[in-house]
Design a protein around this motif. Structure first.
Motif, PDB file in Angstrom:
ATOM      1  N   GLN A 186      10.971  -0.142   3.556  1.00 43.32           N
ATOM      2  CA  GLN A 186      10.365   1.069   3.028  1.00 43.32           C
ATOM      3  C   GLN A 186       9.908   2.032   4.120  1.00 43.32           C
ATOM      4  O   GLN A 186       9.959   3.242   3.953  1.00 43.32           O
ATOM      5  CB  GLN A 186       9.180   0.709   2.119  1.00 43.32           C
ATOM      6  CG  GLN A 186       9.574   0.027   0.833  1.00 43.32           C
ATOM      7  CD  GLN A 186      10.349   0.954  -0.084  1.00 43.32           C
ATOM      8  OE1 GLN A 186      10.194   2.162  -0.016  1.00 43.32           O
ATOM      9  NE2 GLN A 186      11.203   0.385  -0.908  1.00 43.32           N
ATOM     10  N   THR A 232       8.275   7.661  -0.325  1.00 38.42           N
ATOM     11  CA  THR A 232       8.264   6.227  -0.575  1.00 38.42           C
ATOM     12  C   THR A 232       8.209   5.984  -2.075  1.00 38.42           C
ATOM     13  O   THR A 232       8.098   6.922  -2.866  1.00 38.42           O
ATOM     14  CB  THR A 232       7.032   5.567   0.066  1.00 38.42           C
ATOM     15  OG1 THR A 232       5.854   6.091  -0.573  1.00 38.42           O
ATOM     16  CG2 THR A 232       6.973   5.822   1.561  1.00 38.42           C
ATOM     17  N   MET A 244       5.741   4.936  -3.680  1.00 34.52           N
ATOM     18  CA  MET A 244       4.305   4.796  -3.915  1.00 34.52           C
ATOM     19  C   MET A 244       3.789   6.015  -4.666  1.00 34.52           C
ATOM     20  O   MET A 244       4.221   7.149  -4.416  1.00 34.52           O
ATOM     21  CB  MET A 244       3.548   4.638  -2.594  1.00 34.52           C
ATOM     22  CG  MET A 244       3.813   3.345  -1.871  1.00 34.52           C
ATOM     23  SD  MET A 244       2.649   3.056  -0.500  1.00 34.52           S
ATOM     24  CE  MET A 244       3.033   4.448   0.553  1.00 34.52           C
ATOM     25  N   GLU A 248      -0.508   1.484 -13.425  1.00 35.94           N
ATOM     26  CA  GLU A 248       0.124   0.502 -12.539  1.00 35.94           C
ATOM     27  C   GLU A 248       1.225  -0.264 -13.259  1.00 35.94           C
ATOM     28  O   GLU A 248       2.314  -0.484 -12.701  1.00 35.94           O
ATOM     29  CB  GLU A 248      -0.944  -0.464 -12.014  1.00 35.94           C
ATOM     30  CG  GLU A 248      -0.453  -1.423 -10.937  1.00 35.94           C
ATOM     31  CD  GLU A 248       0.260  -2.651 -11.500  1.00 35.94           C
ATOM     32  OE1 GLU A 248       1.133  -3.199 -10.793  1.00 35.94           O
ATOM     33  OE2 GLU A 248      -0.063  -3.039 -12.641  1.00 35.94           O
ATOM     34  N   TYR A 303       7.764   1.271  -8.682  1.00 34.93           N
ATOM     35  CA  TYR A 303       6.787   2.006  -7.881  1.00 34.93           C
ATOM     36  C   TYR A 303       5.498   1.207  -7.713  1.00 34.93           C
ATOM     37  O   TYR A 303       5.121   0.416  -8.582  1.00 34.93           O
ATOM     38  CB  TYR A 303       6.466   3.358  -8.520  1.00 34.93           C
ATOM     39  CG  TYR A 303       7.557   4.386  -8.331  1.00 34.93           C
ATOM     40  CD1 TYR A 303       7.462   5.352  -7.333  1.00 34.93           C
ATOM     41  CD2 TYR A 303       8.681   4.390  -9.144  1.00 34.93           C
ATOM     42  CE1 TYR A 303       8.468   6.297  -7.149  1.00 34.93           C
ATOM     43  CE2 TYR A 303       9.700   5.326  -8.972  1.00 34.93           C
ATOM     44  CZ  TYR A 303       9.574   6.274  -7.968  1.00 34.93           C
ATOM     45  OH  TYR A 303      10.566   7.201  -7.787  1.00 34.93           O
ATOM     46  N   THR A 304       4.826   1.446  -6.603  1.00 36.31           N
ATOM     47  CA  THR A 304       3.533   0.833  -6.314  1.00 36.31           C
ATOM     48  C   THR A 304       2.450   1.902  -6.391  1.00 36.31           C
ATOM     49  O   THR A 304       2.643   3.028  -5.932  1.00 36.31           O
ATOM     50  CB  THR A 304       3.523   0.221  -4.898  1.00 36.31           C
ATOM     51  OG1 THR A 304       4.521  -0.794  -4.828  1.00 36.31           O
ATOM     52  CG2 THR A 304       2.158  -0.389  -4.566  1.00 36.31           C
ATOM     53  N   VAL A 325      -1.242   3.378  -5.406  1.00 37.83           N
ATOM     54  CA  VAL A 325      -2.328   3.351  -4.434  1.00 37.83           C
ATOM     55  C   VAL A 325      -3.544   3.992  -5.092  1.00 37.83           C
ATOM     56  O   VAL A 325      -3.523   5.182  -5.428  1.00 37.83           O
ATOM     57  CB  VAL A 325      -1.955   4.112  -3.151  1.00 37.83           C
ATOM     58  CG1 VAL A 325      -3.115   4.073  -2.152  1.00 37.83           C
ATOM     59  CG2 VAL A 325      -0.688   3.537  -2.530  1.00 37.83           C
ATOM     60  N   VAL A 361       3.731   9.592  -0.149  1.00 37.26           N
ATOM     61  CA  VAL A 361       3.723   9.145  -1.540  1.00 37.26           C
ATOM     62  C   VAL A 361       4.644  10.040  -2.360  1.00 37.26           C
ATOM     63  O   VAL A 361       4.818  11.229  -2.073  1.00 37.26           O
ATOM     64  CB  VAL A 361       2.308   9.147  -2.153  1.00 37.26           C
ATOM     65  CG1 VAL A 361       1.437   8.094  -1.521  1.00 37.26           C
ATOM     66  CG2 VAL A 361       1.686  10.515  -2.088  1.00 37.26           C
TER      67      VAL A 361
END
Length: 347
Positions: free
Chosen positions: A67, A77, A79, A100, A108-109, A111, A134
């Protein structure tokens, strides 16, 4: 014509004794390296059959793209930044859970950034998220002027807040929610009501108050006192206690958040105002903890899970450069009658 594609320059996992590369995935899937790159980077068309073959190959080879190297190439990314005003308010963790879960399904993550009560802290997080490439932001705060968000070169969705007409928004009909609370207390015969409204600078608090007041103004025989409180337990507890100490004989309280309503219930307990025998209490949000209270809290419930899911879906639509079907989604709230309210003594 040959377009330059975003290739994966580095790999991380080992397959047997060799590093797995994007070429290995392409060979296993029976497609070109360019097709694998388009799928991984979500840039350009890839047929569903090719997507399925690539995903099977990725799973079989246990391949994971680097990544960090990828972000340097694509300036993005997988994110998503989620900015909330107060992580101690249970409403926002429930929203975060829905965001989430939806983001994870799409690779996807999330933050999570707790902005607190300051504009500068929120701007600090936004700058940090931008520096880390992001893919987009979901914002649930009201600290910063709308022009600041509009100038950011990044997809943004406002959740439970209205930032700008240019920014997609997901909320509930807060004016209707305030009306529902007022109509219920009026129907139950309450005559002396304390309203613990939210901060003046938060638009959803103002909308809830607007709906509540519009209904109450139709009934001049009902006395309503209004106090301002942050959306947190301790502040509401202290502010409500100050009014209870004046020995005003309220028979009901409408708090514009569940967190505030719980604080009011704790203050009432200190003054031996049994809920609901002596004091009916109604909140707003519908957070899960309200079902664990004794008595359980009557509340104006928002569809928290659906709101978080919808906001994430809208953001992913923006990130992927797709056409949006709608830019403003407004859910209806729902009155949940539980054991913290009863008919007024003058009904």
């Amino acid at each position: 014509m040959c377009n330059r594609l975003h290739m994966e320059p580095v790999t991380q996992r080992i397959w047997g004794e060799e590093m797995v590369t994007i070429r290995d995935v392409a060979k296993q899937a029976g497609v070109s390296v360019a097709t694998v790159s388009r799928h991984i980077n979500k840039k350009g068309y890839v047929s569903q059959a090719a997507k399925d073959a690539i995903e099977r190959a990725i799973g079989k080879l246990n391949y994971s793209p680097n990544q960090m190297a990828r972000s340097l190439t694509t300036k993005q990314t997988n994110m998503i930044g989620l900015i909330v005003p107060d992580i101690t308010n249970p409403y926002f963790p429930e929203l975060a859970k829905a965001v989430e879960k939806t983001a994870y399904k799409h690779g996807y993550t999330v933050v999570l950034c707790n902005a607190g009560d300051t504009e500068e802290q929120e701007k600090h997080y936004i700058r940090s998220l931008q520096q880390n490439y992001v893919a987009g932001l979901i914002v649930t705060t009201n600290h910063i002027e709308a022009n600041f968000y509009k100038q950011l070169d990044i997809p943004i969705v406002a959740l439970d807040r209205h930032l700008s007409e240019a920014i997609p928004t997901v909320t509930t009909d807060n004016v209707l929610g305030g009306q529902l609370a007022a109509q219920y207390l009026i129907a139950e015969g309450h005559k002396r009501i304390l309203c613990v409204r939210g901060p003046l600078q938060i638009d959803v608090a103002n909308d809830r108050m607007l709906g509540f007041e519009n209904e109450m103004n139709k009934h001049p025989e009902i006395q309503v006192d209004v106090i301002v409180s942050p959306f947190d337990f301790e502040s509401a507890k202290q502010i409500a206690a100050q009014h209870f100490a004046e020995n005003i004989q309220y028979d009901a309280v409408f708090a514009c958040s569940d967190a505030s309503a719980i604080g009011v219930m704790k203050a009432a307990e200190t003054f031996h105002l049994n809920v609901p025998e002596k004091l009916s209490v109604i909140g707003y949000d519908g957070i899960n903890i309200t079902k664990l209270l004794s008595p359980e809290l009557t509340t104006i419930a928002q569809p928290i899970t659906e709101m978080g899911q919808t906001a994430t879906d809208l953001l992913l639509t923006l990130i992927n450069g797709q056409q949006m079907k709608e830019t403003r989604v407004v859910f209806p709230p729902k009155l949940l009658i539980r054991n913290s309210t009863k008919r007024g003594t003058n009904s």
